[in-house]
Scaffold this active site. Structure first.
Site, mmCIF file in Angstrom:
data_model
loop_
_atom_site.group_PDB
_atom_site.id
_atom_site.type_symbol
_atom_site.label_atom_id
_atom_site.label_comp_id
_atom_site.label_asym_id
_atom_site.label_seq_id
_atom_site.Cartn_x
_atom_site.Cartn_y
_atom_site.Cartn_z
ATOM 1 N N CYS A 113 -43.504 37.867 -3.818
ATOM 2 C CA CYS A 113 -43.228 37.285 -5.137
ATOM 3 C C CYS A 113 -44.264 37.673 -6.194
ATOM 4 O O CYS A 113 -44.055 37.440 -7.386
ATOM 5 C CB CYS A 113 -43.116 35.767 -5.034
ATOM 6 S SG CYS A 113 -41.861 35.241 -3.855
ATOM 7 N N HIS A 246 -44.477 33.127 -11.837
ATOM 8 C CA HIS A 246 -43.408 33.333 -10.861
ATOM 9 C C HIS A 246 -42.555 32.065 -10.789
ATOM 10 O O HIS A 246 -43.076 30.954 -10.740
ATOM 11 C CB HIS A 246 -44.009 33.658 -9.491
ATOM 12 C CG HIS A 246 -43.011 33.587 -8.387
ATOM 13 N ND1 HIS A 246 -41.817 34.276 -8.441
ATOM 14 C CD2 HIS A 246 -43.010 32.898 -7.216
ATOM 15 C CE1 HIS A 246 -41.132 34.022 -7.334
ATOM 16 N NE2 HIS A 246 -41.831 33.181 -6.586
ATOM 17 N N ASN A 276 -35.338 31.173 -6.913
ATOM 18 C CA ASN A 276 -36.516 32.023 -6.713
ATOM 19 C C ASN A 276 -36.037 33.434 -6.359
ATOM 20 O O ASN A 276 -35.489 33.647 -5.278
ATOM 21 C CB ASN A 276 -37.364 31.414 -5.582
ATOM 22 C CG ASN A 276 -38.610 32.229 -5.274
ATOM 23 O OD1 ASN A 276 -38.755 33.367 -5.719
ATOM 24 N ND2 ASN A 276 -39.503 31.657 -4.501
HETATM 25 O O1 UT7 Z 1 -42.282 32.258 -3.924
HETATM 26 C C1 UT7 Z 1 -43.013 31.246 -3.303
HETATM 27 C C2 UT7 Z 1 -42.041 30.637 -2.366
HETATM 28 N N1 UT7 Z 1 -41.875 29.265 -2.234
HETATM 29 C C3 UT7 Z 1 -42.295 28.222 -2.940
HETATM 30 O O2 UT7 Z 1 -42.966 28.283 -3.907
HETATM 31 C C4 UT7 Z 1 -41.914 26.881 -2.399
HETATM 32 C C5 UT7 Z 1 -43.003 25.866 -2.493
HETATM 33 N N2 UT7 Z 1 -42.621 24.618 -1.899
HETATM 34 C C6 UT7 Z 1 -41.692 23.804 -2.400
HETATM 35 O O3 UT7 Z 1 -41.110 24.100 -3.432
HETATM 36 C C7 UT7 Z 1 -41.383 22.495 -1.699
HETATM 37 O O4 UT7 Z 1 -42.336 22.278 -0.668
HETATM 38 C C8 UT7 Z 1 -39.957 22.469 -1.097
HETATM 39 C C9 UT7 Z 1 -38.949 22.399 -2.243
HETATM 40 C C10 UT7 Z 1 -39.707 23.699 -0.270
HETATM 41 C C11 UT7 Z 1 -39.779 21.244 -0.208
HETATM 42 O O5 UT7 Z 1 -40.051 20.070 -0.943
HETATM 43 P P1 UT7 Z 1 -40.902 18.896 -0.259
HETATM 44 O O6 UT7 Z 1 -40.982 17.822 -1.264
HETATM 45 O O7 UT7 Z 1 -42.185 19.524 0.215
HETATM 46 O O8 UT7 Z 1 -39.958 18.441 0.935
HETATM 47 P P2 UT7 Z 1 -40.259 18.409 2.497
HETATM 48 O O9 UT7 Z 1 -40.346 19.769 3.046
HETATM 49 O O10 UT7 Z 1 -41.403 17.459 2.730
HETATM 50 O O11 UT7 Z 1 -38.939 17.714 3.039
HETATM 51 C C12 UT7 Z 1 -38.617 16.358 2.722
HETATM 52 C C13 UT7 Z 1 -37.303 15.990 3.372
HETATM 53 C C14 UT7 Z 1 -37.234 16.317 4.864
HETATM 54 O O12 UT7 Z 1 -36.508 15.266 5.489
HETATM 55 P P3 UT7 Z 1 -37.280 14.129 6.348
HETATM 56 O O13 UT7 Z 1 -38.023 14.884 7.419
HETATM 57 O O14 UT7 Z 1 -38.201 13.462 5.359
HETATM 58 O O15 UT7 Z 1 -36.166 13.287 6.827
HETATM 59 C C15 UT7 Z 1 -36.399 17.585 4.922
HETATM 60 O O16 UT7 Z 1 -35.697 17.733 6.125
HETATM 61 O O17 UT7 Z 1 -36.222 16.737 2.767
HETATM 62 C C16 UT7 Z 1 -35.421 17.341 3.786
HETATM 63 N N3 UT7 Z 1 -34.849 18.584 3.270
HETATM 64 C C17 UT7 Z 1 -33.678 18.641 2.622
HETATM 65 N N4 UT7 Z 1 -32.761 17.710 2.317
HETATM 66 C C18 UT7 Z 1 -31.674 18.087 1.629
HETATM 67 C C19 UT7 Z 1 -35.402 19.821 3.320
HETATM 68 N N5 UT7 Z 1 -34.587 20.706 2.711
HETATM 69 C C20 UT7 Z 1 -33.514 20.001 2.261
HETATM 70 C C21 UT7 Z 1 -32.353 20.343 1.559
HETATM 71 N N6 UT7 Z 1 -31.458 19.369 1.257
HETATM 72 N N7 UT7 Z 1 -32.102 21.618 1.143
#
Ligand code: UT7
Length: 319
Positions: A113, A246, A276
């Site tokens: 990225c 980005h 992204n």
């Molecule tokens: O180019 C660089 C690439 N990437 C990035 O910059 C991404 C950086 N990170 C992020 O943007 C965030 O960490 C995410 C958007 C990826 C995730 O957000 P988060 O607030 O860190 O969520 P999490 O991973 O802690 O997940 C929270 C909950 C989980 O459920 P439980 O375990 O609390 O029951 C996940 O299973 O959200 C659940 N979850 C979803 N639910 C619905 C994860 N993905 C999804 C989804 N839809 N797509």
């Protein structure tokens, strides 16, 4: 000798695909979850046979037209991509053939990225050395081809697209300063840890990410890189008209702007409509903002990348 952007173009494949459409396709997710955690509402997805060089071609033609420059006049082609058409030859060589250019230096840059910021910096150094005069710098990706569509934690975040700029030698800047960094110790938090050996895929051929680790890393290094770039150019961050980081997550963009004390209305945001798009995200956002008349000639812009590797960097330029 400096380098200056003289033309910008971009391309998004197919119609926008809404968050609800992903849920309808069977992914266990919702518009509410995706929009509130990331700000993403739409992304564009390439067809199966549609490649990075196909998307790059459309974006490049637009950039060349905007610069009033023939493809044959380009003497350097750099494509930033982590989703190349082939293992080899490079996507830059394939793009060169599609454009009908012969003889230019052509190669790919792989910095995920941060790819476009890396490629633009490399092109700037070629031009400032005097060895080349007219570069085509492209970010092009088909991340939808490397996503595990059964992994909701990653597949909803990415989209496909391409952006391109023509960068030409000039006696006034142009690019004022740039900075590039990497720390391979963090390679495992964002990777596609697979390869092909003797015709067989070994390891895992899909994108894997520790989202929270990436989030924290991105916010820290984006603010640091911007500060460093301003220091190198000896300008105050308050002179920046537009910040284009980005586009991964609107919360990362907001946190970066807060850390840099730049008001959010000076941050170009396109992640809501593109998702992204990795190396394509910065030139896509730049092109949209220029075509919409938001970014105008004479303004100062900070471009920033952060991504797998881990890699990060920034380019400060007057447009
Ligand atoms: O180019 C660089 C690439 N990437 C990035 O910059 C991404 C950086 N990170 C992020 O943007 C965030 O960490 C995410 C958007 C990826 C995730 O957000 P988060 O607030 O860190 O969520 P999490 O991973 O802690 O997940 C929270 C909950 C989980 O459920 P439980 O375990 O609390 O029951 C996940 O299973 O959200 C659940 N979850 C979803 N639910 C619905 C994860 N993905 C999804 C989804 N839809 N797509």
């Amino acid at each position: 000798m400096y380098s200056q952007i003289t033309g910008i173009g971009s391309y998004l494949p197919g119609p926008p695909v809404a968050n609800d459409e992903l849920a309808r396709r069977g992914i266990d997710t919702s518009d509410e979850w995706i929009a509130s955690r990331t700000g993403i509402r739409f992304r564009h997805l390439a067809e199966n046979g549609e490649t990075s060089s196909d998307l790059a071609l459309h974006a490049s033609r637009q950039a060349l037209a905007a610069a009033g420059c023939a493809a044959s006049a380009i003497d350097l082609i750099i494509v930033a991509t982590s989703t190349p058409d082939f293992i080899f030859p490079s996507t830059a060589c394939l793009l060169q053939a599609k454009l009908g250019n012969q003889g230019a230096t052509a190669f790919d840059v792989q910095a995920v990225c941060s790819g476009f910021v890396y490629a633009l910096t490399v092109a700037d150094k070629f031009i400032r050395s005097g060895s080349h005069r007219r570069a085509l710098v492209v970010g092009a990706e088909v991340f939808s081809h490397i996503l595990d569509w059964s992994d909701r934690t990653t597949c909803v975040l990415f989209g496909d697209g391409a952006g391109a700029v023509v960068l030409e030698a000039s006696d006034k800047p142009g690019i004022l300063a740039s900075t590039l960094h990497a720390d391979g110790a963090h390679h495992a938090i964002l990777s596609v840890p697979g390869s092909v050996c003797k015709g067989v895929v070994t390891g895992d051929p899909f994108l894997r990410m520790d989202g929270q680790a990436v989030f924290k890393f991105a916010v820290r290094v984006l603010a640091e890189a911007a500060d460093e770039c301003c220091r190198i150019a000896a300008v105050s961050p308050s002179t920046i008209d537009w910040l284009i980081p980005h586009q991964a997550n609107v919360r990362i963009l907001e946190a970066t702007a807060r850390k840099m004390r730049i008001p959010l209305d000076k941050v170009v945001i396109s992640v809501d409509r593109h998702g992204n798009t990795s190396a394509a995200s910065v030139p896509l956002a730049l092109d949209e903002a220029v075509r919409a008349g938001r970014i105008r000639s004479g303004q100062r812009i900070m471009l920033e990348g952060v991504g797998g590797g881990f890699t990060w960097g920034a380019v400060l330029l007057d447009i």
